[in-house]
Motif scaffolding. Structure first.
Motif, PDB file in Angstrom:
ATOM      1  N   GLN A 145       0.831  -1.209   0.000  1.00 52.23           N
ATOM      2  CA  GLN A 145       0.000   0.000   0.000  1.00 52.23           C
ATOM      3  C   GLN A 145       0.866   1.259   0.000  1.00 52.23           C
ATOM      4  OE1 GLN A 145      -2.716  -0.361   3.282  1.00 52.23           O
ATOM      5  NE2 GLN A 145      -3.882  -2.003   2.319  1.00 52.23           N
ATOM      6  N   LEU A 146       1.968   1.225   0.733  1.00 52.23           N
ATOM      7  CA  LEU A 146       2.893   2.354   0.719  1.00 52.23           C
ATOM      8  C   LEU A 146       3.550   2.503  -0.649  1.00 52.23           C
ATOM      9  CD1 LEU A 146       4.496   1.937   4.260  1.00 52.23           C
ATOM     10  CD2 LEU A 146       3.256   3.949   3.438  1.00 52.23           C
ATOM     11  N   ALA A 147       3.786   1.383  -1.323  1.00 53.97           N
ATOM     12  CA  ALA A 147       4.352   1.450  -2.677  1.00 53.97           C
ATOM     13  C   ALA A 147       3.363   2.105  -3.634  1.00 53.97           C
ATOM     14  CB  ALA A 147       4.733   0.051  -3.153  1.00 53.97           C
ATOM     15  N   LEU A 148       2.078   1.809  -3.472  1.00 58.08           N
ATOM     16  CA  LEU A 148       1.069   2.479  -4.285  1.00 58.08           C
ATOM     17  C   LEU A 148       1.048   3.971  -3.994  1.00 58.08           C
ATOM     18  CD1 LEU A 148      -1.876  -0.074  -4.003  1.00 58.08           C
ATOM     19  CD2 LEU A 148      -0.429   0.325  -5.989  1.00 58.08           C
ATOM     20  N   TRP A 149       1.108   4.318  -2.717  1.00 57.04           N
ATOM     21  CA  TRP A 149       1.146   5.737  -2.315  1.00 57.04           C
ATOM     22  C   TRP A 149       2.359   6.441  -2.921  1.00 57.04           C
ATOM     23  CZ3 TRP A 149       5.294   7.290   0.816  1.00 57.04           C
ATOM     24  CH2 TRP A 149       5.266   8.624   1.232  1.00 57.04           C
ATOM     25  N   ALA A 150       3.498   5.771  -2.938  1.00 58.67           N
ATOM     26  CA  ALA A 150       4.729   6.373  -3.452  1.00 58.67           C
ATOM     27  C   ALA A 150       4.689   6.569  -4.960  1.00 58.67           C
ATOM     28  CB  ALA A 150       5.937   5.521  -3.068  1.00 58.67           C
ATOM     29  N   GLY A 151       3.673   6.013  -5.630  1.00 58.57           N
ATOM     30  CA  GLY A 151       3.549   6.217  -7.068  1.00 58.57           C
ATOM     31  C   GLY A 151       3.359   7.670  -7.453  1.00 58.57           C
ATOM     32  N   ALA A 152       2.966   8.506  -6.492  1.00 61.87           N
ATOM     33  CA  ALA A 152       2.833   9.937  -6.771  1.00 61.87           C
ATOM     34  C   ALA A 152       4.184  10.630  -6.828  1.00 61.87           C
ATOM     35  CB  ALA A 152       1.958  10.596  -5.704  1.00 61.87           C
ATOM     36  N   PHE A 153       5.258   9.946  -6.441  1.00 62.83           N
ATOM     37  CA  PHE A 153       6.574  10.578  -6.364  1.00 62.83           C
ATOM     38  C   PHE A 153       7.624   9.905  -7.238  1.00 62.83           C
ATOM     39  CE2 PHE A 153       4.337  10.992  -2.324  1.00 62.83           C
ATOM     40  CZ  PHE A 153       4.300  12.364  -2.179  1.00 62.83           C
ATOM     41  N   SER A 154       7.337   8.735  -7.763  1.00 63.21           N
ATOM     42  CA  SER A 154       8.329   8.044  -8.588  1.00 63.21           C
ATOM     43  C   SER A 154       7.611   7.090  -9.530  1.00 63.21           C
ATOM     44  CB  SER A 154       9.325   7.266  -7.719  1.00 63.21           C
ATOM     45  OG  SER A 154      10.200   6.496  -8.519  1.00 63.21           O
ATOM     46  N   ARG A 186      -5.275   6.478   4.837  1.00 66.88           N
ATOM     47  CA  ARG A 186      -4.129   5.751   4.273  1.00 66.88           C
ATOM     48  C   ARG A 186      -4.503   5.062   2.961  1.00 66.88           C
ATOM     49  NH1 ARG A 186      -1.513   2.892   9.667  1.00 66.88           N
ATOM     50  NH2 ARG A 186      -0.465   4.765  10.477  1.00 66.88           N
ATOM     51  N   LEU A 187      -5.686   4.468   2.924  1.00 65.62           N
ATOM     52  CA  LEU A 187      -6.109   3.801   1.699  1.00 65.62           C
ATOM     53  C   LEU A 187      -6.311   4.807   0.576  1.00 65.62           C
ATOM     54  CD1 LEU A 187      -8.646   1.148   3.049  1.00 65.62           C
ATOM     55  CD2 LEU A 187      -6.245   0.837   2.447  1.00 65.62           C
ATOM     56  N   LEU A 188      -6.834   5.977   0.904  1.00 65.61           N
ATOM     57  CA  LEU A 188      -7.028   7.012  -0.113  1.00 65.61           C
ATOM     58  C   LEU A 188      -5.695   7.562  -0.608  1.00 65.61           C
ATOM     59  CD1 LEU A 188     -10.077   8.914   1.410  1.00 65.61           C
ATOM     60  CD2 LEU A 188     -10.068   7.468  -0.630  1.00 65.61           C
ATOM     61  N   ALA A 189      -4.702   7.656   0.288  1.00 67.40           N
ATOM     62  CA  ALA A 189      -3.368   8.082  -0.142  1.00 67.40           C
ATOM     63  C   ALA A 189      -2.767   7.074  -1.117  1.00 67.40           C
ATOM     64  CB  ALA A 189      -2.464   8.264   1.073  1.00 67.40           C
ATOM     65  N   ALA A 190      -2.975   5.779  -0.837  1.00 62.58           N
ATOM     66  CA  ALA A 190      -2.515   4.753  -1.774  1.00 62.58           C
ATOM     67  C   ALA A 190      -3.255   4.858  -3.105  1.00 62.58           C
ATOM     68  CB  ALA A 190      -2.717   3.371  -1.166  1.00 62.58           C
ATOM     69  N   LEU A 191      -4.545   5.163  -3.038  1.00 60.41           N
ATOM     70  CA  LEU A 191      -5.326   5.337  -4.265  1.00 60.41           C
ATOM     71  C   LEU A 191      -4.800   6.506  -5.089  1.00 60.41           C
ATOM     72  CD1 LEU A 191      -7.834   4.779  -6.055  1.00 60.41           C
ATOM     73  CD2 LEU A 191      -9.089   6.360  -4.563  1.00 60.41           C
ATOM     74  N   GLU A 192      -4.475   7.622  -4.434  1.00 61.83           N
ATOM     75  CA  GLU A 192      -3.963   8.777  -5.165  1.00 61.83           C
ATOM     76  C   GLU A 192      -2.657   8.449  -5.884  1.00 61.83           C
ATOM     77  OE1 GLU A 192      -2.698  13.465  -4.451  1.00 61.83           O
ATOM     78  OE2 GLU A 192      -3.361  12.238  -2.777  1.00 61.83           O
ATOM     79  N   GLY A 193      -1.731   7.801  -5.181  1.00 58.12           N
ATOM     80  CA  GLY A 193      -0.479   7.420  -5.832  1.00 58.12           C
ATOM     81  C   GLY A 193      -0.706   6.474  -6.995  1.00 58.12           C
ATOM     82  N   TYR A 194      -1.627   5.548  -6.820  1.00 60.88           N
ATOM     83  CA  TYR A 194      -1.960   4.595  -7.880  1.00 60.88           C
ATOM     84  C   TYR A 194      -2.501   5.318  -9.112  1.00 60.88           C
ATOM     85  CZ  TYR A 194      -4.709   0.905 -10.197  1.00 60.88           C
ATOM     86  OH  TYR A 194      -5.257   0.050 -11.117  1.00 60.88           O
ATOM     87  N   LEU A 195      -3.410   6.259  -8.903  1.00 62.22           N
ATOM     88  CA  LEU A 195      -4.024   6.974 -10.025  1.00 62.22           C
ATOM     89  C   LEU A 195      -3.050   7.933 -10.689  1.00 62.22           C
ATOM     90  CD1 LEU A 195      -7.531   7.724  -8.463  1.00 62.22           C
ATOM     91  CD2 LEU A 195      -6.990   6.018 -10.206  1.00 62.22           C
ATOM     92  N   VAL A 196      -2.230   8.616  -9.894  1.00 65.45           N
ATOM     93  CA  VAL A 196      -1.256   9.553 -10.458  1.00 65.45           C
ATOM     94  C   VAL A 196      -0.274   8.814 -11.355  1.00 65.45           C
ATOM     95  CG1 VAL A 196       0.688  11.055  -9.885  1.00 65.45           C
ATOM     96  CG2 VAL A 196      -1.465  11.285  -8.649  1.00 65.45           C
ATOM     97  N   GLN A 197       0.202   7.672 -10.900  1.00 63.59           N
ATOM     98  CA  GLN A 197       1.168   6.914 -11.692  1.00 63.59           C
ATOM     99  C   GLN A 197       0.555   6.436 -13.007  1.00 63.59           C
ATOM    100  OE1 GLN A 197       2.709   3.130 -10.097  1.00 63.59           O
ATOM    101  NE2 GLN A 197       4.746   3.919 -10.474  1.00 63.59           N
ATOM    102  N   ARG A 198      -0.741   6.120 -12.996  1.00 61.72           N
ATOM    103  CA  ARG A 198      -1.408   5.624 -14.194  1.00 61.72           C
ATOM    104  C   ARG A 198      -2.112   6.731 -14.980  1.00 61.72           C
ATOM    105  NH1 ARG A 198      -2.392  -0.087 -13.615  1.00 61.72           N
ATOM    106  NH2 ARG A 198      -4.250   0.068 -14.916  1.00 61.72           N
ATOM    107  N   GLN A 199      -2.001   7.992 -14.489  1.00 60.15           N
ATOM    108  CA  GLN A 199      -2.639   9.146 -15.127  1.00 60.15           C
ATOM    109  C   GLN A 199      -4.136   8.897 -15.301  1.00 60.15           C
ATOM    110  OE1 GLN A 199      -0.566  10.304 -18.689  1.00 60.15           O
ATOM    111  NE2 GLN A 199       1.362  10.602 -17.636  1.00 60.15           N
ATOM    112  N   GLN A 200      -4.763   8.497 -14.194  1.00 58.18           N
ATOM    113  CA  GLN A 200      -6.184   8.207 -14.204  1.00 58.18           C
ATOM    114  C   GLN A 200      -6.886   8.990 -13.096  1.00 58.18           C
ATOM    115  OE1 GLN A 200      -6.378   3.903 -13.810  1.00 58.18           O
ATOM    116  NE2 GLN A 200      -6.663   3.653 -16.011  1.00 58.18           N
ATOM    117  N   LYS A 201      -8.195   8.995 -13.161  1.00 55.86           N
ATOM    118  CA  LYS A 201      -9.041   9.507 -12.091  1.00 55.86           C
ATOM    119  C   LYS A 201     -10.198   8.541 -11.918  1.00 55.86           C
ATOM    120  CE  LYS A 201     -11.621  12.579 -15.198  1.00 55.86           C
ATOM    121  NZ  LYS A 201     -12.037  13.977 -15.462  1.00 55.86           N
ATOM    122  N   VAL A 202     -10.889   8.643 -10.806  1.00 55.77           N
ATOM    123  CA  VAL A 202     -11.979   7.729 -10.513  1.00 55.77           C
ATOM    124  C   VAL A 202     -13.206   8.536 -10.116  1.00 55.77           C
ATOM    125  CG1 VAL A 202     -11.290   7.435  -8.102  1.00 55.77           C
ATOM    126  CG2 VAL A 202     -12.625   5.671  -9.212  1.00 55.77           C
TER     127      VAL A 202
END
Length: 462
Positions: free
Chosen positions: A77-86, A252-268
Motif C-alpha cells: 500500500q505504501l508502494a502504491l502511495w509512493a507512485g505519486a513521487f516516482s 491511508r487507503l485514499l493516499a494509496a489510491l492517489e499514488g496509484y491513479l497519479v502513476q497511471r494518469q487516471q481519475k476515478v
C-alpha cells in the motif's frame, strides 16, 4: 540512476493505525517484546523485555500482533502511495521502499522540493520514515536503516557508505562474526581485501552482496507492478464503533489510491467502501465524484460527508476500498485572461451535495420536448444559454393564467402575434394563440386566446 530509500522503522506497529500517544509493543512467539514505539520506549520498555516486566512499567500497554502477510500488504500500500513521487518503485521487505528519483528531480524542482513533498505526505499518513539517497539502491537502503541522509554531494555519500560497520551491512550473524574475527570493521576494510580471498573464505554470495552495495552498474531491484484494479484492505487494530473512527485508516487507503491513479494518469468517479463488522456482515457504502478525481484530500472530504449520515450496524474490524469507475485523467488548459469558475469546482459542489444529502436528492438539469410555456420558460430560466431572439417570453410567468374580460381586452394595443402553441397531448393538451399587448399605462403583457375565444393574461414583461 539515483535512488531514495524510505525506511519505516515502526511499520509493524504503525500499520494498526493507533494514535502514537498510546504505548504500543509487538510480541514474539515467546511473549517477549519484539518492537516498541517511541511512547513505550519513553516509559522504559525495551526490545527483548519480558511481557510481565513491560506491563509493570506500563499497565495501559497496547499488545499488538502483526503477521508477515499483513506487513507485506502494508508495504505494498505504501508502494502504491509512493507512485505519486516516482515512476519506478521497489519493495525491500520487511520495512523499506526504494524509489528511483533521477528522472523525477526536474519534475519536482530539485531534491529538496521532492523530499519536502514526501515528508509532508508522510506526516499526514501517520507513518514514520527515515529517508536516504544513494548512488546504488542497496547502498541507499543500508544507510537509511542506520540514519537519515539527504546530502546531494556524491563524494560525501561514498565516504559515508564505506564507513558502514560490518554489522550494519545486513549480513547473516555468522558472517558478521567471521568478519569481525579476522579484523574487518567497516565496508572499506572489506573492499581492500582481494576478491579471490573473500570468495575463498565466504563464497561467491559474499562477493555478490558487496557488488550490490558498491557497484552502480549492477541490475536494479525488481520493480513493483501495481495491480490492474485498485482494491486495498486494512485491518483495524481495535474495534471502531463510530463512523468518524474509520477516517484515519481510510486516509491511508485514499493516499494509496492517489499514488496509484497519479502513476497511471487516471481519475476515478466512484469508490466502494466495504466495512467488515464484528458479526461478520459487510456494510457497503458508495461515494461518487461528479467529474472524477485522483485527489486523496477531495475523496476524504466526500467520504467524511457520506459517513456523517451513515449509521454503523456494528463495530468495524476491517475496511476495504475499491475504485469502481476509473478513466483517463485528461488535463485541460485554463483561460489566462478570463479565469472564470472552473468545471471542477462545479463538480466538487455537486459531489459534496450528493455525499451530504444522498444521490437521489440531487438531480441534474434536463431538457424536455414540451412547448407549453409552463415548461419552456422554466427550462430557459435554468439554462445557461440565452434564448433565441425570436422567442419573446416574459420574465414573469403567472403561476395560473388570469381571465381577461372583453371590456379590458378592447383597451389594449396588440404589438405582436399571434403565435400558435399546441402541445401536451400526452397529459393536458393546450391550443393557444399568444400575443404581446400594451396596456394604457405602458405595461406590456403576454396574452393568449383559447379555441373558445376567451382571453387570458399569462405573464408580464419587465
Amino acid at each position: 540512476m539515483r535512488w531514495l530509500c524510505l525506511y519505516f522503522p515502526y511499520l509493524a506497529l504503525e500499520l494498526h493505525g493507533l494514535p502514537p500517544e498510546i504505548p504500543q509493543v509487538l510480541l514474539d512467539k515467546r511473549q517477549r517484546i519484539r518492537a516498541v514505539n517511541t511512547r513505550a520506549e519513553a516509559q522504559g520498555i525495551k526490545e527483548g523485555q519480558a511481557l510481565a516486566t513491560a506491563l509493570a512499567l506500563s499497565p495501559d500497554l497496547a499488545l499488538l500482533e502483526t503477521s508477515d502477510k499483513r506487513a507485506r500488504t502494508s508495504l505494498e500500500q505504501l508502494a502504491l502511495w509512493a507512485g505519486a513521487f516516482s515512476a519506478r518503485i521497489s519493495l525491500c521487505p520487511p520495512q523499506a521502499l526504494l524509489l528511483e528519483i533521477a528522472s523525477m528531480l526536474h519534475y519536482f524542482g530539485g531534491l529538496d522540493a521532492l523530499t519536502g513533498h514526501l515528508l509532508r505526505a508522510l506526516e499526514h499518513s501517520g507513518y514514520s520514515a527515515r529517508l536516504a539517497i544513494g548512488e546504488t539502491p542497496r547502498g541507499a537502503q543500508l544507510i537509511a536503516a542506520v540514519e537519515e541522509y539527504l546530502d546531494a554531494d556524491t563524494t560525501i555519500w561514498w565516504q559515508r557508505l564505506h564507513a558502514l560497520r560490518v554489522d550494519q551491512l545486513q549480513l547473516s550473524p555468522a558472517q558478521v562474526e567471521q568478519l569481525q574475527g579476522i579484523g574487518m570493521r567497516t565496508l572499506d576494510d572489506l573492499r581492500k581485501l582481494p576478491r579471490s580471498e573473500l570468495a575463498q573464505r565466504f563464497g561467491q554470495a559474499m562477493l555478490r552482496d558487496l557488488d550490490a552495495i558498491v557497484d552502480p552498474a549492477m541490475p536494479p531491484p525488481e520493480a513493483f507492478i501495481p495491480p490492474e484494479q485498485f482494491a486495498q484492505r486494512c485491518e483495524l487494530g481495535v474495534e471502531v464503533g463510530h463512523s468518524q473512527g474509520v477516517l484515519f485508516p481510510l486516509r491511508r487507503l485514499l493516499a494509496a489510491l492517489e499514488g496509484y491513479l497519479v502513476q497511471r494518469q487516471q481519475k476515478v468517479s466512484q469508490l466502494c467502501l466495504q466495512l467488515k463488522l464484528r458479526d461478520g456482515s459487510i456494510q457497503v457504502l458508495r461515494v461518487g465524484h461528479a467529474g472524477g478525481s485522483a485527489s486523496a484530500s477531495r475523496w476524504l472530504d466526500l467520504c467524511r460527508l457520506r459517513l456523517e449520515r451513515e449509521q454503523l450496524r456494528g463495530p468495524v474490524l476491517a475496511l476495504q476500498l475499491s475504485a469502481e469507475e476509473s478513466e483517463l485523467d485528461e488535463k485541460s488548459n485554463g483561460n489566462l485572461f478570463a479565469p472564470g469558475r472552473s468545471q471542477s469546482s462545479v463538480d466538487e459542489l455537486i459531489s459534496r451535495l450528493c455525499s451530504r444529502l444522498g444521490a437521489d436528492a440531487v438531480r441534474p438539469l434536463q431538457y424536455h420536448a414540451d412547448h407549453r410555456p409552463e415548461s419552456v420558460l422554466n427550462s430557459l430560466l435554468c439554462s445557461r444559454e440565452p434564448p433565441p431572439v425570436a422567442m419573446k417570453r416574459p420574465g414573469w410567468l403567472l403561476h395560473r393564467p388570469q381571465y381577461l374580460p372583453a371590456v379590458q381586452r378592447r383597451r389594449l394595443e396588440l404589438l405582436s402575434g399571434p403565435e400558435r402553441i399546441s402541445s401536451g397531448w400526452w397529459d393536458q393538451a393546450v391550443v393557444r394563440d399568444y400575443f404581446v399587448a400594451r396596456w394604457p399605462d405602458g405595461r406590456c403583457g403576454w396574452l393568449y386566446r383559447d379555441p373558445d375565444g376567451r382571453w387570458f393574461i399569462h405573464g408580464w414583461f419587465g
